[in-house]
Design a protein around this motif. Structure first.
Motif, PDB file in Angstrom:
ATOM      1  N   MET A  70       0.838  -1.198   0.000  1.00  0.00           N
ATOM      2  CA  MET A  70       0.000   0.000   0.000  1.00  0.00           C
ATOM      3  C   MET A  70       0.872   1.246   0.000  1.00  0.00           C
ATOM      4  O   MET A  70       1.873   1.309   0.706  1.00  0.00           O
ATOM      5  CB  MET A  70      -0.908  -0.002   1.223  1.00  0.00           C
TER       6      MET A  70
ATOM      7  N   ASP B  12       0.531   8.797  -1.683  1.00  0.00           N
ATOM      8  CA  ASP B  12      -0.860   9.189  -1.480  1.00  0.00           C
ATOM      9  C   ASP B  12      -0.820  10.615  -0.926  1.00  0.00           C
ATOM     10  O   ASP B  12      -0.996  10.829   0.266  1.00  0.00           O
ATOM     11  CB  ASP B  12      -1.494   8.210  -0.481  1.00  0.00           C
TER      12      ASP B  12
ATOM     13  N   GLN C  66     -15.319   7.170   7.185  1.00  0.00           N
ATOM     14  CA  GLN C  66     -14.256   7.911   7.860  1.00  0.00           C
ATOM     15  C   GLN C  66     -14.670   8.367   9.251  1.00  0.00           C
ATOM     16  O   GLN C  66     -13.959   9.119   9.903  1.00  0.00           O
ATOM     17  CB  GLN C  66     -13.838   9.112   6.997  1.00  0.00           C
TER      18      GLN C  66
ATOM     19  N   PHE D 256      -9.487   9.444  -0.770  1.00  0.00           N
ATOM     20  CA  PHE D 256      -9.650   8.023  -1.061  1.00  0.00           C
ATOM     21  C   PHE D 256      -9.963   7.771  -2.534  1.00  0.00           C
ATOM     22  O   PHE D 256      -9.854   6.651  -3.013  1.00  0.00           O
ATOM     23  CB  PHE D 256     -10.714   7.391  -0.159  1.00  0.00           C
TER      24      PHE D 256
ATOM     25  N   SER E  18      -6.520   6.890  -4.053  1.00  0.00           N
ATOM     26  CA  SER E  18      -5.989   5.546  -3.800  1.00  0.00           C
ATOM     27  C   SER E  18      -6.917   4.452  -4.339  1.00  0.00           C
ATOM     28  O   SER E  18      -6.605   3.283  -4.235  1.00  0.00           O
ATOM     29  CB  SER E  18      -5.750   5.351  -2.300  1.00  0.00           C
TER      30      SER E  18
ATOM     31  N   GLU F  96      -6.140  -1.796   8.730  1.00  0.00           N
ATOM     32  CA  GLU F  96      -6.957  -0.620   9.029  1.00  0.00           C
ATOM     33  C   GLU F  96      -7.709  -0.090   7.806  1.00  0.00           C
ATOM     34  O   GLU F  96      -8.615   0.713   7.938  1.00  0.00           O
ATOM     35  CB  GLU F  96      -6.093   0.491   9.650  1.00  0.00           C
ATOM     36  N   HIS F  97      -7.324  -0.569   6.624  1.00  0.00           N
ATOM     37  CA  HIS F  97      -8.021  -0.106   5.432  1.00  0.00           C
ATOM     38  C   HIS F  97      -9.110  -1.066   4.957  1.00  0.00           C
ATOM     39  O   HIS F  97      -9.642  -0.901   3.870  1.00  0.00           O
ATOM     40  CB  HIS F  97      -7.016   0.116   4.292  1.00  0.00           C
TER      41      HIS F  97
ATOM     42  N   LEU G 274     -12.196   0.922   4.129  1.00  0.00           N
ATOM     43  CA  LEU G 274     -12.070   2.228   3.484  1.00  0.00           C
ATOM     44  C   LEU G 274     -11.522   1.988   2.078  1.00  0.00           C
ATOM     45  O   LEU G 274     -12.259   1.680   1.160  1.00  0.00           O
ATOM     46  CB  LEU G 274     -11.121   3.121   4.299  1.00  0.00           C
ATOM     47  N   HIS G 275     -10.215   2.101   1.981  1.00  0.00           N
ATOM     48  CA  HIS G 275      -9.547   1.927   0.709  1.00  0.00           C
ATOM     49  C   HIS G 275      -9.945   0.626   0.007  1.00  0.00           C
ATOM     50  O   HIS G 275     -10.153   0.592  -1.203  1.00  0.00           O
ATOM     51  CB  HIS G 275      -8.038   1.976   0.967  1.00  0.00           C
TER      52      HIS G 275
ATOM     53  N   THR H 148      -2.618  -8.952   5.253  1.00  0.00           N
ATOM     54  CA  THR H 148      -2.610  -7.851   6.212  1.00  0.00           C
ATOM     55  C   THR H 148      -1.622  -8.164   7.316  1.00  0.00           C
ATOM     56  O   THR H 148      -1.762  -9.147   8.039  1.00  0.00           O
ATOM     57  CB  THR H 148      -4.012  -7.642   6.811  1.00  0.00           C
TER      58      THR H 148
END
Length: 865
Positions: free
Chosen positions: A52, A92, A182, A536, A539, A575-576, A579-580, A608
Motif C-alpha cells: 500500500m 498518497d 471515515q 480516497f 488511492s 486498518e483499510h 475504506l480503501h 494484512t
RNA sequence: GCCCGGAUGGCGAAACUGGCAGACGCAGCGGACUUAAAAUCCGCAGACCCGCAAGGGUUGUGGGAGUUCAAGUCUCCCUCCGGGCACCA
C-alpha cells in the motif's frame, strides 16, 4: 604502525554495513533496469507485487519498514523464480496534513509535500527496496489527478456521480465533510478526540450502492483475502432482505398519508402493536406541526441524539418515545395501532419507520415493557399449539416465562395470524410480501447499510471537482445549474497561491481567479465547484496507473492493465479493510463497466500484516515509544533492520520491537560475512577431494543435507505460509552448522565444490531478506550479474534426505529413551529396536506389555501394566 | 452484547496434518583469546527436588473438565488481553 596496519586489514574482514550498503545503493540507483518490469511479451509469468502506498508524512515509521520488508522479500523471490515482476511505489500525497503544515510553517502544501516525498524516497532507497521508480505515482501532481477528474466526468455521465442535499458528517477539526467510512465511533478517523457533527449540505456522491450486491457476492469468491477482511466488508455492506409495508394513518385529513415501514420479519406483522417513527420522519414532523408539545419532545430527542453521537456512544442512551395520539392501520388485519415517535429509530436506515413487534424483537420488547404496550405472540416453535393470547402487559414471569422475546425464525411457525397461521416463518415471509404487493400496500425489498460515498471535501489540498455552475443557465440548465467540463478542459489545475486559513468553507472559494470562469456550453459567466475530492479517490485506482505511469493520453493503456491485473499479492495494514479496500473494489467495477479493464477485483490475494509494537503498545508519539528506522539503519544497517522486522514474529502477528534483537541479527550477518569471505575462493585456498575419507564425507553429506533442507523450507514458505521468522531461523541453523564444520574446511576435509555450493546457495537464500549483504557476497564469490536475477536454488530431495532417524521411545507416554535407526525402517524393526533398548527394557521389566504403538518415522509408545 | 484473533521460559518466539514442548534469537551465566576491555569464539540454561558428580525424579503450554496409547494442538465450560461491529428493525 604495525598495529594500525593490522587493524586495517582486520577491518576489511569485518562486516561493515555502513560501507557496503551505500556502495550497493549507489550502484542500484545507477541501474534503473535492475528492478524494471518487462513487457507482456517477455515470455515469463507476470507477478504484480504491491504494498500500500504511504502518505508522505516525511518520515518512514516501523510499520512501513515491516510492510515493505515483506513485499520486497516476495518481489525478490519472484524475480529469482523467473517471474516478470512489477514492484512499484507511489505517494498518497493529497490530504489535510499538508494544509496543517502550511498553517504552522507557512510553507505551501505542494512544497511541503514534495519535500516529504523526496525525503521518504531517500529512506526507501537507503532501505534497499526494489521499486521500479520509473513507474512512481504521485497523486498530488496534475499528471495523476487529472485522471481523477476524467473518471469523475465519466461517472457523472453514467449517472454514478450526483449531487444531493443530505445530512453529512462534519469534522470541526478538519473543517470538512467526512464519508461514513471515515467516522469511527462518532469521531473523525484522524482526530479521535473530535466528535463529528451532522450538517445539512449539498454534496457530491458516488453511487457505490449500485454495486452493493456485486461487492457483497464477490467476497465469496475472494479466497485469497483474509476471512476477517471479508467479514468486515460484509458487515459494512449490511445487506438485509425484507419487505416494505404501508400503514395508512387513520382518520387522516390527508387521505393519502401513510407510513411505510421496513421489516425483515413481515411474518410477525400480526404481532405488531405499534408503529414507531424516527424523530426526523416526515410524518412525525407533520404531526408535530399541529402539536407543540410533541414538537418539543421531538426536538429534545434530536438534541439528545446529537449529544450521544458526539459522546461517541449512541447505544448508551435509554430507549424512550412519545405517543403521538394518532393511529395507523395494519393492512394485514385492519387493526388500529398507536403511532409513536422513538429515539432508537434510525432515520437513515430503511424507511425511518418500523412496526413494533414486542413479542419477537429485543428492542421492541424492551420498549413495550417500559411503556406498557401490549405484547402479542404470533410465532411459536414448530409443533407447539398455535393459539396464543394477547398478553396485555408484558410479563417476565408466569405464562411467558423466559420465552419472550422469541426471535427464532427457523423451525418456527405463525400463530394467530389469519390465513397464514401454521405456516413456517421463512415461507410466510415470501408469501406475505407477495400478498402485500398484489394488494398494493407493500413489496419485498432489500436494504443496505452501505450508503453512497460522499466525496466532496471543503479543503484545498485535493483534486478539484471538474464541474461549473452556469450563472444564467441555458437550454436544459436552470440558472446556477451544474455543467460538467468537457474532457478537453482537463486538468482543472489547483491554483498554486492559495492562502490557507482556518475559516470554514472551501479555501478555493476565496480564489477569485479560480472560481470565476465561463460556462463551457453557453460561454456565459459561471463559477467553479470549489470543493475537492476525498483523497480516497486517489488511492482507489492508483495501482492501475503504475502499469502505465507516464501515459498522457489516458489513465492507462488497457492492454497493459489487463496484462498485470489482478494484483497477485497486495500487502498492507488491516486498518483499510473497509475504506480503501472497498472503494477500490468499487472503482475497479466502474472501470470495468467503462470498458477499461477486464478484471472484477483489483487484487487476487491480500495480506494484512500485524502492527509494530513497543513496550506492549502501538508506537505513537503520544506514548513516546516510537523507534526511528533511520536510527536503526544508522546503528545496524538496513539489512539487519529489515531482517529483524521479518524475524521477530510471523508477519501476520503483532511484532514487539526490541533493539537488542536487531543487534543480534546484525551479529548474525557479520558471522555470515566473515565465513563467506573467508571461503570465497576455496579452489585457491585448499582442498583436494581425494583427501576426503569416509567419515569426513559424512560431515560433508550432513552439511549438504542441511543446506537442501533449508532450501526446501524457504521455498515452501514463500509459496504458502510466509513464516519468514522460521525461514530466517533455518538459515541461522545452516550457518551454525557451517561454522561447526569450519575446522574440517580448514583441513581441506570438505570438498571444494561442496564449500562453493554451500556459500553460493547461502548467499542466494539470503538475497530476499538481506539484499545488500547478498549482493556484496555474491560479488566476492565471483558471481556474475545481479544476485536477484540468479535462479533460486532448487532443493535436491536426495541430498536432503536423512540417512538415520531418531525415534523417541515412550513407556506409558513418558519418554524412556531415543533410538537411532536407518530412515525408512519398518515397524517390526523399530519395535524390536525399541524393546531391546537397555533403558526401555529396564522400564518394562517386571511389567506386562499391554500394547505397543509404532508410528514409523515418529515414535514408539509401549503401554505396560 | 455479537464476530474474529491471541495467551507457551526472564523476553521475542518454534512445534504446519495429535507423536521428544521450548527450535532460532535476545537477555543471563561460565569459559577461551586479551595486560585489560570491546569484538569474536566455545559451552550451560523451563521450574522444582535428590545427587560431589555422571545421572535421576517430579512438574510444566491462561484455568477447569473430557476424548486418546499419546493433547500446546481436538471437544465442552471459564478467565484475561488485542481488534472489529454494535439500537441496521
Amino acid at each position: 604502525m604495525e598495529e594500525s596496519a593490522q587493524s586495517t586489514s582486520e577491518e576489511q574482514q569485518r562486516y561493515n554495513p555502513a560501507e557496503i550498503e551505500p556502495k550497493w545503493q549507489a550502484r542500484w540507483d545507477a541501474d534503473p533496469a535492475l528492478y524494471a518490469a518487462e513487457g507482456h511479451d517477455c515470455g515469463k509469468p507476470k507477478f504484480y507485487c504491491l504494498e500500500m502506498l504511504p502518505y508522505p508524512s516525511g518520515q518512514l515509521h516501523m510499520g512501513h519498514v515491516r510492510n515493505y520488508a515483506i513485499g520486497d522479500a516476495l518481489a525478490r523471490f519472484m524475480w529469482m523464480r523467473g517471474s516478470n515482476v512489477l514492484h512499484p511505489m507511489g505517494w498518497d500525497s493529497f490530504g489535510l496534513p499538508a494544509e496543517n503544515a502550511a498553517l504552522k510553517n507557512n510553507t505551501p502544501p505542494a512544497e511541503w509535500t514534495l519535500a516529504n516525498i523526496a525525503a521518504m524516497r531517500r529512506q526507501m532507497r537507503r532501505m534497499g527496496l526494489s521499486y521500479d521508480w520509473a513507474t512512481e505515482v504521485t497523486t498530488c501532481l496534475p499528471e495523476y489527478y487529472r485522471w481523477n477528474q476524467w473518471f469523475f466526468l465519466k461517472m457523472f455521465n453514467a449517472g454514478l456521480a450526483y449531487r444531493k442535499k443530505s445530512k453529512v458528517n462534519w469534522c470541526p477539526q478538519c473543517q470538512t465533510v467526512l464519508a461514513n467510512e471515515q467516522v469511527v465511533d462518532g469521531r473523525c478517523w484522524r482526530h479521535d478526540d473530535t466528535p463529528v457533527e451532522q450538517r445539512d449540505l449539498t454534496q457530491w456522491f458516488l453511487r457505490i450502492t449500485k454495486y452493493a450486491d456485486e461487492l457483497l457476492s464477490g467476497l465469496d469468491k475472494m479466497d485469497g483475502w483474509p476471512e476477517k477482511v471479508r467479514t468486515m466488508q460484509r458487515n459494512w455492506i449490511g445487506r438485509s432482505e425484507g419487505a416494505l409495508v404501508d400503514f395508512a394513518v387513520a382518520a387522516s385529513q390527508q387521505a393519502a398519508e401513510k407510513i411505510t415501514v421496513f421489516t425483515t420479519r413481515v411474518d410477525t406483522i400480526f404481532g405488531a402493536t405499534s408503529v414507531q417513527l424516527a424523530p426526523e420522519h416526515a410524518v412525525a414532523k407533520s404531526f408535530a406541526a399541529g402539536n407543540p408539545r410533541l414538537a418539543a419532545q421531538i426536538d429534545e430527542m434530536l438534541a439528545q441524539q446529537k449529544d450521544a453521537r458526539e459522546a461517541g456512544d449512541l447505544s448508551a442512551i435509554e430507549k424512550h418515545g412519545v405517543d403521538t395520539g394518532k393511529f395507523a392501520v395494519n393492512p394485514f388485519n385492519g387493526e388500529l395501532v398507536p403511532i409513536w415517535v422513538a429515539n432508537y429509530i434510525l432515520a437513515d436506515y430503511g424507511t425511518g419507520a418500523i412496526m413494533s413487534v414486542p413479542a419477537h424483537d429485543e428492542r421492541d420488547f424492551e420498549f413495550a415493557n417500559k411503556y406498557g404496550l401490549p405484547v402479542r405472540r404470533v410465532i411459536v416453535p414448530n409443533g407447539q399449539k398455535q393459539n396464543t393470547e394477547i398478553l396485555g402487559f408484558a410479563q417476565n414471569d408466569g405464562a411467558s416465562e423466559g420465552t419472550l422475546p422469541y426471535t427464532a425464525e427457523d423451525d418456527s411457525s405463525l400463530a394467530d395470524s389469519g390465513q397464514w397461521t401454521g405456516q413456517p416463518c421463512v415461507e410466510a415471509q415470501q408469501k406475505m410480501a407477495a400478498f402485500a404487493r398484489e394488494n398494493g400496500f407493500g413489496t419485498a425489498t432489500v436494504t443496505y447499510r452501505l450508503k453512497d460515498w460522499g466525496v466532496s471535501r471543503q479543503r484545498y489540498w485535493g483534486t478539484p471537482i471538474p464541474m461549473v455552475y452556469c450563472a444564467n443557465g441555458h437550454a436544459g440548465i436552470e440558472p446556477g445549474g451544474v455543467v460538467p467540463l468537457p474532457e478537453s478542459a482537463l486538468p482543472v489545475l489547483l491554483p498554486a497561491q492559495v492562502e490557507i486559513t482556518q475559516q470554514g468553507g472551501s479555501p478555493l472559494g476565496r480564489v477569485a481567479e479560480f472560481v470565476n470562469t465561463a460556462c463551457p456550453v453557453c460561454g456565459g459567466p459561471a463559477r467553479r465547484e470549489t470543493d475537492t475530492m476525498d483523497t480516497f479517490v486517489d488511492s482507489s485506482w492508483y495501482f492501475y496507473r503504475y502499469t502505465d505511469a507516464k501515459n498522457a493520453a489516458a489513465p492507462f493503456d488497457s492492454a497493459k492493465a489487463n496484462y498485470w491485473f489482478p494484483i497477485d499479492q497486495y500487502i498492507g495494514g488491516v486498518e483499510h479493510a473497509i475504506l480503501h479496500l472497498i472503494y477500490s473494489r468499487f472503482w475497479t467495477r466502474v472501470m470495468r463497466d467503462l470498458g477499461l479493464i477486464n478484471n472484477d477485483e483489483p487484487a487476487a490475494r491480500l495480506f494484512t500484516q500485524g502492527m509494530v509494537i513497543k513496550d506492549g503498545a502501538k508506537m505513537s508519539k503520544s506514548k513516546g515509544n516510537v523507534v526511528s528506522p533511520d536510527l536503526m539503519i544508522e546503528r545496524y544497517g538496513a539489512d539487519a533492520t529489515r531482517m529483524y522486522a521479518l524475524f521477530a514474529a510471523p508477519p501476520d502477528r503483532d511484532l514487539e520491537w526490541q533493539e537488542d534483537g536487531v543487534a543480534g541479527i546484525s551479529r548474525f550477518l557479520g558471522r555470515v560475512y566473515r565465513l563467506t569471505t573467508k571461503y570465497s575462493e576455496p579452489a585457491s585456498r585448499r582442498v583436494s577431494e581425494t583427501t576426503a575419507q569416509a567419515t569426513q564425507c559424512a560431515a560433508e553429506a550432513k552439511l549438504l543435507r542441511t543446506l537442501h533442507q533449508t532450501i526446501a523450507k524457504i521455498t515452501d514458505d514463500f509459496s504458502g505460509r510466509w513464516h519468514f521468522n522460521t525461514c530466517i531461523a533455518a538459515i541461522m541453523i545452516l550457518v551454525n552448522e557451517i561454522a561447526a564444520a569450519e575446522p574440517l574446511m580448514e583441513e581441506g576435509k570438505i570438498s571444494g565444490p561442496a564449500i562453493a555450493e554451500v556459500f553460493r546457495t547461502l548467499t542466494l537464500l539470503l538475497a530476499p531478506f538481506a539484499p545488500f549483504l547478498a549482493a556484496e557476497l555474491w560479488e566476492q564469490l565471483g558471481g556474475q550479474g545481479a544476485v536477484f536475477r540468479v535462479a533460486w536454488p532448487v532443493a535436491d530431495a536426495e541430498l536432503a534426505r536423512e540417512a538415520e532417524i531418531e525415534i523417541p521411545v515412550q513407556v506409558n507416554g513418558k519418554l524412556a529413551n531415543v533410538v537411532t535407526l536407518p530412515a525408512g525402517s519398518d515397524e517390526a524393526t523399530i519395535q524390536a529396536a525399541a524393546q531391546t533398548d537397555a533403558k526401555v527394557a529396564a522400564r518394562i521389566a517386571a511389567k506386562t506389555v499391554v500394547k505397543v504403538i509404532v508410528v514409523p518415522g515418529k515414535l514408539v509408545n509401549i503401554v505396560v501394566r
